[in-house]
Design an enzyme around this catalytic site. Structure first.
Site: not given
Ligand code: MN
Length: 493
Positions: A50, A74, A78-79, A140, A261
């Site tokens: 990811h 990133h 958090e994880d 993300d 268009d």
């Molecule tokens: Mn993520």
């Protein structure tokens, strides 16, 4: 999707000739891989795929080293057990600040469409702090959409709808067409499966006819340009994206014959002069539809888009031509992200006249020193603009220090003229109060009010408000007399 690996990431960096230390990128990859060890995605793949996919998108957008490194890291605070402090220690405060921004944004939970004002508000505040955070958030979201099949249908629908209502419009506002298209494309089929099927069937139905038309027009136009010795940088056609067709159909009572268009041809030529010459040649070759010639070179769209458009009739097909220089094309596809790009010699591309990023452009020329430049990116690119909201969630951008009166005139001159008081974030506020990014503004009008208060001239910031208030200011005595005279003598019957 191309294969997701650290090797592919490095390859993209090299292909795009990015001025980036690949050792640093490898170090970030190893850091993230170790931190996420043992974790898997809902798809069953190792978690590291990811952040890698995110970093690859950021490299495709040709962003800078800190952004790509932050993309790899990133989800770490958090994880995983690693913290923001660890990130700062190994990768510096610039990267840590970006990762922190993403972590904060991750806490914004989507709670249905009625909460979308709140979400938008937070996105714009994050953007004002450092726009690179938003790029990472977009990358993300793209990977989460690419792997959306692994989620249950309800969650998938929620993510898809949130993408269409929040993410894609922001990408559009920033002029990043490449992102807007991919976000809409990935989200549409999951948000509105039935409508997606109808629209793609409609597109498939006319495809053969459009292909034929494309071939004949392509040859004829190239011949004509050759005769006039106009060099062609690039010339290609593209069919309207399903979601953008769906939106257009909604606006035109679902009548596909009103969409002009469906097939667009983009023609890129070296100079602005060439653009106008090409416009003339095309309009001589084919019959232009009345009222469809548009000069966005002289008058760019608010997001900076520049181009010449003309819509012509060829057999039974309607084709929109978009004529641009390479610089305009870059701006059209990458919008604000193009400010991070390098040219062939490795120097940053100098910028064009896009009103609200002009300041940023000037800066880039001034700041030659790379390190200083990266430093300066931390400063708000919208330094002189603020973003505020209507109660319905529409985003209005205004110059810094604007007041409720500026806001009122921006909405409509009648609202400005009849403006009696204002609420900022639900609280009654003074009319000269300075607005801040993220404020929700409600104007309370007095229907009986005759016109604006000329004292407002002391504090309004926008030209628009100033001009309208001036119209109502008392006129000097001689003008009153003269207008009285004309009135008298004008009424001959
Ligand atoms: Mn993520």
């Amino acid at each position: 999707m191309s294969d997701v690996s650290i090797e592919s990431l490095i390859e993209i960096i090299k292909l795009n000739k990015l001025n980036i230390d690949t050792q640093k990128v490898k170090q970030a990859f190893e850091f993230a891989q170790k931190a996420h060890e043992g974790q898997t995605r809902k798809t069953g793949e190792p978690y590291i795929t990811h952040p890698l996919a995110v970093a690859m998108t950021l490299a495709d957008l040709r962003l800078d080293e800190a952004t790509i490194v932050a993309g790899l890291l990133h989800d770490v605070p958090e994880d995983t057990k690693k913290t923001l402090i660890d990130v700062r220690k190994d990768f510096g405060s610039d990267v840590a600040m970006l990762v922190e921004g993403i972590t904060k944004l991750g806490k914004v939970k989507y709670r249905g469409i009625e909460r979308y004002v709140e979400n938008l508000r937070k996105m714009f505040i994050a953007m004002a702090a450092d726009i690179r955070t938003i790029f990472i958030k977009f990358a993300d979201r793209i990977h989460n959409l690419q792997t959306i099949e692994a989620l249950d249908a309800k969650k998938a629908e929620r993510i898809a709808k949130e993408t269409l209502t929040i993410y894609a419009p922001i990408a559009n506002r920033l002029g990043i067409n490449v992102l807007k298209d991919v976000l809409e494309d990935l989200a549409f089929q999951h948000a509105y499966p039935k409508e997606y099927k109808n629209v793609t069937a409609l597109l498939d139905g006319g495809q053969k006819q459009r292909d034929r038309c494309y071939l004949s027009v392509h040859t004829a136009v190239l011949d004509a340009l050759n005769k006039e010795n106009i060099q062609v940088v690039s010339f290609y056609g593209r069919t309207k994206q399903p979601y953008s067709l769906y939106r257009k159909l909604q606006q035109h009572s679902n009548d596909p014959n009103k969409i002009f268009d469906l097939l667009a041809m983009r023609l890129i030529v070296p100079t602005i002069q060439d653009c106008y010459a090409v416009l003339g040649i095309i309009n001589a070759l084919y019959r232009p539809l009345p009222g469809r010639i548009k000069d966005y070179i002289a008058q760019p769209k608010p997001n900076g888009y520049q181009s010449l458009h003309t819509t012509v009739l060829c057999d039974r097909s309607i084709i929109e031509f978009q004529i641009q220089t390479p610089e305009m094309h870059e701006q059209a596809e990458y919008g604000i992200a193009s400010h991070w790009h390098y040219d062939e010699e490795g120097a940053r591309i100098s910028d064009k006249d896009i009103t609200w990023v002009q300041e940023l452009a000037r800066w880039q020329e001034e700041i030659k020193d790379e390190k200083k430049y990266l430093e300066s990116l931390k400063i708000d690119v919208f330094q002189n603009r603020i973003f505020v909201f209507t109660p319905k969630g529409d985003v209005i951008d205004l110059p810094e220090d604007s007041t409720p009166v500026d806001f009122a005139y921006h909405i409509h001159s009648d609202i400005g003229n009849k403006c009696a008081s204002a609420k900022i974030n639900g609280q009654i506020a003074k009319l000269d109060e300075k607005l801040k990014s993220g404020d929700v503004i409600e104007i309370i009008i007095d229907k009986n009010r005759k016109g604006p208060n000329t004292n407002w001239l002391k504090f309004v910031k926008t030209q628009q408000a100033r001009a309208k208030i001036r119209q109502h200011a008392p006129k000097p005595v001689w003008e009153q007399v003269i207008s009285g005279v004309t009135e008298k003598f004008g009424k001959k019957k």
